[in-house]
Design an enzyme around this catalytic site. Sequence first.
Site, PDB file in Angstrom:
ATOM      1  N   LYS A 207      -4.582  -9.271  -6.251  1.00  0.00           N
ATOM      2  CA  LYS A 207      -5.840  -9.488  -5.522  1.00  0.00           C
ATOM      3  C   LYS A 207      -6.859  -8.345  -5.916  1.00  0.00           C
ATOM      4  O   LYS A 207      -6.692  -7.146  -6.231  1.00  0.00           O
ATOM      5  CB  LYS A 207      -5.550  -9.033  -4.133  1.00  0.00           C
ATOM      6  CG  LYS A 207      -6.637  -9.191  -3.233  1.00  0.00           C
ATOM      7  CD  LYS A 207      -6.118  -9.034  -1.630  1.00  0.00           C
ATOM      8  CE  LYS A 207      -6.535  -7.490  -1.295  1.00  0.00           C
ATOM      9  NZ  LYS A 207      -7.268  -7.138  -0.334  1.00  0.00           N
TER      10      LYS A 207
ATOM     11  N   LYS B 254     -10.684  -2.824  -3.476  1.00  0.00           N
ATOM     12  CA  LYS B 254     -11.329  -1.515  -3.514  1.00  0.00           C
ATOM     13  C   LYS B 254     -10.473  -0.373  -4.047  1.00  0.00           C
ATOM     14  O   LYS B 254     -10.928   0.518  -4.747  1.00  0.00           O
ATOM     15  CB  LYS B 254     -11.844  -1.099  -2.210  1.00  0.00           C
ATOM     16  CG  LYS B 254     -12.702  -2.075  -1.614  1.00  0.00           C
ATOM     17  CD  LYS B 254     -13.270  -1.404  -0.237  1.00  0.00           C
ATOM     18  CE  LYS B 254     -13.686  -2.379   0.937  1.00  0.00           C
ATOM     19  NZ  LYS B 254     -12.224  -2.577   1.713  1.00  0.00           N
TER      20      LYS B 254
ATOM     21  N   LYS C 284       0.821  -1.186  -0.087  1.00  0.00           N
ATOM     22  CA  LYS C 284       0.118   0.084   0.048  1.00  0.00           C
ATOM     23  C   LYS C 284       0.711   1.171  -0.057  1.00  0.00           C
ATOM     24  O   LYS C 284       0.364   2.190  -0.545  1.00  0.00           O
ATOM     25  CB  LYS C 284      -0.928  -0.015   1.148  1.00  0.00           C
ATOM     26  CG  LYS C 284      -1.996  -1.071   0.920  1.00  0.00           C
ATOM     27  CD  LYS C 284      -3.295  -0.797   1.760  1.00  0.00           C
ATOM     28  CE  LYS C 284      -4.238  -1.636   1.494  1.00  0.00           C
ATOM     29  NZ  LYS C 284      -5.774  -1.758   2.232  1.00  0.00           N
TER      30      LYS C 284
HETATM   31  N1  AQP Z   1      -9.619 -10.191  -3.271  1.00  0.00           N
HETATM   32  C1  AQP Z   1     -10.036 -10.830  -1.862  1.00  0.00           C
HETATM   33  N2  AQP Z   1     -10.553 -11.882  -1.991  1.00  0.00           N
HETATM   34  C2  AQP Z   1     -10.958 -12.647  -0.625  1.00  0.00           C
HETATM   35  N3  AQP Z   1     -11.342 -11.791   0.373  1.00  0.00           N
HETATM   36  C3  AQP Z   1     -10.944 -10.484   0.228  1.00  0.00           C
HETATM   37  N4  AQP Z   1     -10.967  -9.571   1.237  1.00  0.00           N
HETATM   38  C4  AQP Z   1     -10.491  -8.423   0.870  1.00  0.00           C
HETATM   39  N5  AQP Z   1     -10.052  -8.261  -0.563  1.00  0.00           N
HETATM   40  C5  AQP Z   1     -10.098  -9.665  -1.021  1.00  0.00           C
HETATM   41  C6  AQP Z   1     -11.468  -9.659   2.645  1.00  0.00           C
HETATM   42  O1  AQP Z   1     -12.360  -8.780   2.818  1.00  0.00           O
HETATM   43  C7  AQP Z   1     -12.366  -8.452   4.139  1.00  0.00           C
HETATM   44  C8  AQP Z   1     -12.483  -6.988   4.170  1.00  0.00           C
HETATM   45  O2  AQP Z   1     -11.511  -6.387   3.798  1.00  0.00           O
HETATM   46  P1  AQP Z   1     -11.063  -5.076   4.088  1.00  0.00           P
HETATM   47  O3  AQP Z   1     -12.177  -4.169   3.683  1.00  0.00           O
HETATM   48  O4  AQP Z   1     -10.947  -4.778   5.732  1.00  0.00           O
HETATM   49  O5  AQP Z   1      -9.772  -4.547   3.418  1.00  0.00           O
HETATM   50  P2  AQP Z   1      -8.653  -5.264   2.476  1.00  0.00           P
HETATM   51  O6  AQP Z   1      -8.387  -6.599   2.950  1.00  0.00           O
HETATM   52  O7  AQP Z   1      -7.569  -4.386   2.186  1.00  0.00           O
HETATM   53  O8  AQP Z   1      -9.414  -5.330   1.238  1.00  0.00           O
HETATM   54  P3  AQP Z   1      -9.558  -4.373  -0.095  1.00  0.00           P
HETATM   55  O9  AQP Z   1     -10.898  -4.616  -0.649  1.00  0.00           O
HETATM   56  O10 AQP Z   1      -8.420  -4.691  -0.937  1.00  0.00           O
HETATM   57  O11 AQP Z   1      -9.480  -2.879   0.305  1.00  0.00           O
HETATM   58  P4  AQP Z   1      -8.521  -1.599   0.151  1.00  0.00           P
HETATM   59  O12 AQP Z   1      -8.245  -1.668  -1.122  1.00  0.00           O
HETATM   60  O13 AQP Z   1      -9.184  -0.402   0.628  1.00  0.00           O
HETATM   61  O14 AQP Z   1      -7.473  -2.139   1.050  1.00  0.00           O
HETATM   62  C9  AQP Z   1     -11.112  -9.034   4.800  1.00  0.00           C
HETATM   63  O15 AQP Z   1     -11.399 -10.069   5.794  1.00  0.00           O
HETATM   64  C10 AQP Z   1     -10.307  -9.388   3.835  1.00  0.00           C
HETATM   65  O16 AQP Z   1      -9.410 -10.532   3.923  1.00  0.00           O
END
Ligand code: AQP
Length: 340
Positions: free
Chosen positions: A194, A197, A111
């Site tokens: 991955k 968001k 990040k």
């Molecule tokens: N690609 C993914 N596949 C499976 N699980 C996923 N999670 C996130 N991306 C995937 C799971 O969703 C939960 C919430 O995630 P988060 O909002 O806490 O943040 P993150 O893991 O950093 O997910 P994002 O969507 O990639 O958000 P940003 O871009 O803001 O960092 C968690 O249980 C995560 O494992």
Amino acid sequence: MPRVFSGVQPTGNLHLGNYLGAIRNFVSLQDEHETIYCVVDLHAITVQQDPAALREQILEVAATFIAAGIDPKRSIIFNQSRVVQHAELAWIFNCVARLGWLNRMTQFKEKAGKHRENASAGLYVYPCLMAADILAYQADRVPVGDDQRQHLELARDIAQKFNHDYGREFFPIIEPLIHGQATRVMSLRDGRAKMSKSDPSEQSRIGLTDDADTIARKIRRARTDPERLPDEAALADDGGLSPDLVDARPEAANLLTIFAALARKPVADVVASYAGAEFSRFKTDLAELAVASLAPLADRTRSLLDERAELEAILDSGAERATAIAQPVVNEVKRIVGFL
Ligand code: AQP
């Protein structure tokens, strides 16, 4: 009853990875656990957020939880910033965690990217706050996607070091629940990244509130390879996709995994149904399946968002119930540490 805690960041539109990797699994855990589900807004501001958008996104995540089947009577649903114990315990954990541990966190490296010097200090200590989220409730089971595995290991290390340093078996040993068929959903544009968001490309993810045409278009345009869909030779002995297939054809593996998870079928059945098929036929069926699975969720989320006062009341009551659990735990931590 074992206690489950998990959180989702209100950092943008939720996507299929958040749903299949986390939120869908939250629902079934309600039957045999005490469940606490949090919209982690303190985590969200580790990267810059627009305040008005953040407020909406907090409500959207809460609405999605309920639309997916989390019952606000059985589970506690709230937003993190309303329960001060998260931030209080996080500070104490900042003083327990070692720099060497934090330096190993791959999510910070990803990040912060090339602009590490410009990343917030909050992004760096994010895993300490995550440990506090869980341990303020002395929760021992944490359902998450695979990307959170390393952070949970760090949370275990923090709990163990605290217990050791203060000579008390106070915090439980956290058990990650990385379950389900799609623990790591990949980007539709790059099978090695991955689904996220924060990916700048909207085409990389299927949003939980995307309309049918958008879902179909994103799947139609999803990156694939020139070959046809694989046959049974692509399966490992346990019936899952073989590591060789995932490595050589990550986009095909990702779409097959998504199909199987949405259809709630073993991936071997999906491989058998489409062995040797062209991607175009498979994608048409996948789009239909994704729309049928996600449209009711999006409809329910939208109608919950129309009842804004009701949603806010659920968060108010959730914050009260969460505080009632976290406050005595964190008070005891302060006593153990030696605060007056
Ligand atoms: N690609 C993914 N596949 C499976 N699980 C996923 N999670 C996130 N991306 C995937 C799971 O969703 C939960 C919430 O995630 P988060 O909002 O806490 O943040 P993150 O893991 O950093 O997910 P994002 O969507 O990639 O958000 P940003 O871009 O803001 O960092 C968690 O249980 C995560 O494992």
